[in-house]
Design an enzyme around this catalytic site. Structure first.
Site, mmCIF file in Angstrom:
data_model
loop_
_atom_site.group_PDB
_atom_site.id
_atom_site.type_symbol
_atom_site.label_atom_id
_atom_site.label_comp_id
_atom_site.label_asym_id
_atom_site.label_seq_id
_atom_site.Cartn_x
_atom_site.Cartn_y
_atom_site.Cartn_z
ATOM 1 N NE ARG A 178 -15.131 -5.099 1.709
ATOM 2 C CZ ARG A 178 -15.113 -6.100 2.516
ATOM 3 N NH1 ARG A 178 -13.911 -6.334 3.212
ATOM 4 N NH2 ARG A 178 -16.311 -6.967 2.567
ATOM 5 C CE LYS A 219 -4.136 -2.026 1.878
ATOM 6 N NZ LYS A 219 -3.645 -3.393 1.751
ATOM 7 C CD GLU A 221 -3.084 -3.348 -2.227
ATOM 8 O OE1 GLU A 221 -2.573 -4.331 -1.763
ATOM 9 O OE2 GLU A 221 -4.058 -2.646 -2.042
ATOM 10 C CG ASP A 267 -4.670 -3.738 -7.133
ATOM 11 O OD1 ASP A 267 -4.470 -4.593 -7.919
ATOM 12 O OD2 ASP A 267 -4.924 -4.139 -5.896
ATOM 13 C CG ASN A 320 -1.425 -6.193 -5.202
ATOM 14 O OD1 ASN A 320 -1.577 -6.460 -4.035
ATOM 15 N ND2 ASN A 320 -1.895 -5.213 -6.025
ATOM 16 N NE ARG A 380 -3.944 -6.893 -8.854
ATOM 17 C CZ ARG A 380 -3.765 -7.977 -7.895
ATOM 18 N NH1 ARG A 380 -3.413 -9.133 -8.131
ATOM 19 N NH2 ARG A 380 -3.985 -7.280 -6.708
ATOM 20 N NE ARG A 415 -9.023 -6.553 -8.842
ATOM 21 C CZ ARG A 415 -7.830 -6.429 -7.814
ATOM 22 N NH1 ARG A 415 -7.344 -7.266 -7.090
ATOM 23 N NH2 ARG A 415 -7.462 -5.193 -7.882
ATOM 24 C CE LYS A 438 -7.084 1.652 0.698
ATOM 25 N NZ LYS A 438 -6.711 1.333 -0.616
#
Length: 315
Positions: free
Chosen positions: A233, A125, A281, A273, A283, A210, A225, A160
């Site tokens: 979410r 993050k 984000e 993301d 990842n 993603r 997503r 978050k």
């Protein structure tokens, strides 16, 4: 080529969607040998090299009993052509220690992907803060007063934890500030833990995309997503629906700017993301969505990954 995967227990794999399994399947298709271990199998004895108790794996093609294995003695990680770190989050103390053991194996000659030191240096993050030109207004703090000030400025925010995964612990607070105090106390543990606060990006209704970047180059399709029902979410683990779609111009601009920077640091595989045109984000521990994108778009993501792995080893 002999490849060792450091991963979660093989018995827990859901092979119809598991990205690590898709990597293994493509490697096996090309005639490469497979082995697997868990981080708990790795050890380092003074005066020696880093070793692990490994499982030499053969894929069967049977969805119910998808692998067989041969028992092996402990093996040095440096004796494998590649070590692929695919342990899922959370990034806890044991994950942290595993990266140190893998880094020692690197010093002994092992080639580890993603690079262990870089995994430690890129908390998923916080890593977005290096690229503010792509980020929605964001605050990282322990201070509840700063969070309230941020909310007063932006009106609709997302809060978050920094160590959350799969959408866990994400809250939205709208202009009425309903429960903001309670949410701050819950997430920052009365000032003991740092949290992230971001201006809400309404394009989440179109999906939390993603974007996979392999060897510094973006896969041409993302997996959007999309939140379902009243859920804010989009994470698949939180019930989001995954829809593969071509990269937008903004998606490609973000991926082509960030991808080469991270690849040069030893990150062979990255999952960005993106909501709308905002990076949310980065990842690096165990990016997923290979099978979903491949199945829906026809683009062979595992083949692109193995191509990049083979090229990295040949360099």
């Amino acid at each position: 080529m002999n490849v060792l995967f450091v991963a979660d227990p093989l018995e827990a794999f859901k092979i119809y969607k598991d990205t690590t399994f898709s990597m293994m399947r493509e490697l096996a298709r090309r005639g490469h040998k497979l082995a697997a271990c868990e981080p708990s199998d790795i050890s380092w004895k003074s005066g020696g090299v880093v070793t692990a108790t490994v499982r030499e794996v053969t894929l069967t093609g049977d969805k119910d009993r998808w692998f067989t294995e041969d028992a092996t003695p402990r093996r040095a990680l440096k004796d494998f052509d590649a070590v692929v770190m695919r342990k899922d989050p959370p990034f806890d103390s044991e994950y942290f220690y595993a990266t140190h053991l893998l880094e020692q194996a690197e010093r002994e000659g092992a080639k580890v992907f993603n690079k262990p030191r870089t995994l430690r240096d890129h908390p998923e993050k916080l890593a977005i803060m290096e690229f503010p030109q792509f980020v929605s207004p964001t605050l990282v703090t322990r201070d509840g007063a700063q969070v309230r000030q941020f909310h007063a400025e932006h009106g609709d925010i997302i809060l978050k934890p920094l160590d959350g995964m799969g959408g866990m612990g994400i809250f939205r607070v709208k202009g009425d500030a309903l429960n903001l105090g309670s949410i701050i106390e819950t997430l920052n543990k009365d000032g003991a833990e740092t949290i992230m606060v971001q201006r809400f990006v309404p394009e989440i209704t179109q999906g939390d995309k993603r974007i996979l970047v392999i060897g510094g180059k973006p896969v041409p399709y993302s997996l959007a997503r999309i939140p379902q029902g009243t859920e804010v979410r989009g994470n698949l683990a939180a019930g989001g629906k995954g829809v593969a779609q071509p990269l937008t111009d903004d998606d490609r601009r973000i991926a082509e700017a960030i991808g080469p920077v991270l690849a040069a640091r030893g990150l062979l595989l990255v999952g960005l993301d993106v909501i709308g045109s905002c990076l949310t984000e980065i990842n690096v521990t165990s990016p997923t969505c290979f099978q979903e994108i491949t199945d829906q778009s026809g683009f062979d993501v595992p083949a692109m990954f193995v191509d990049a792995l083979e090229a990295a080893l040949a360099a």
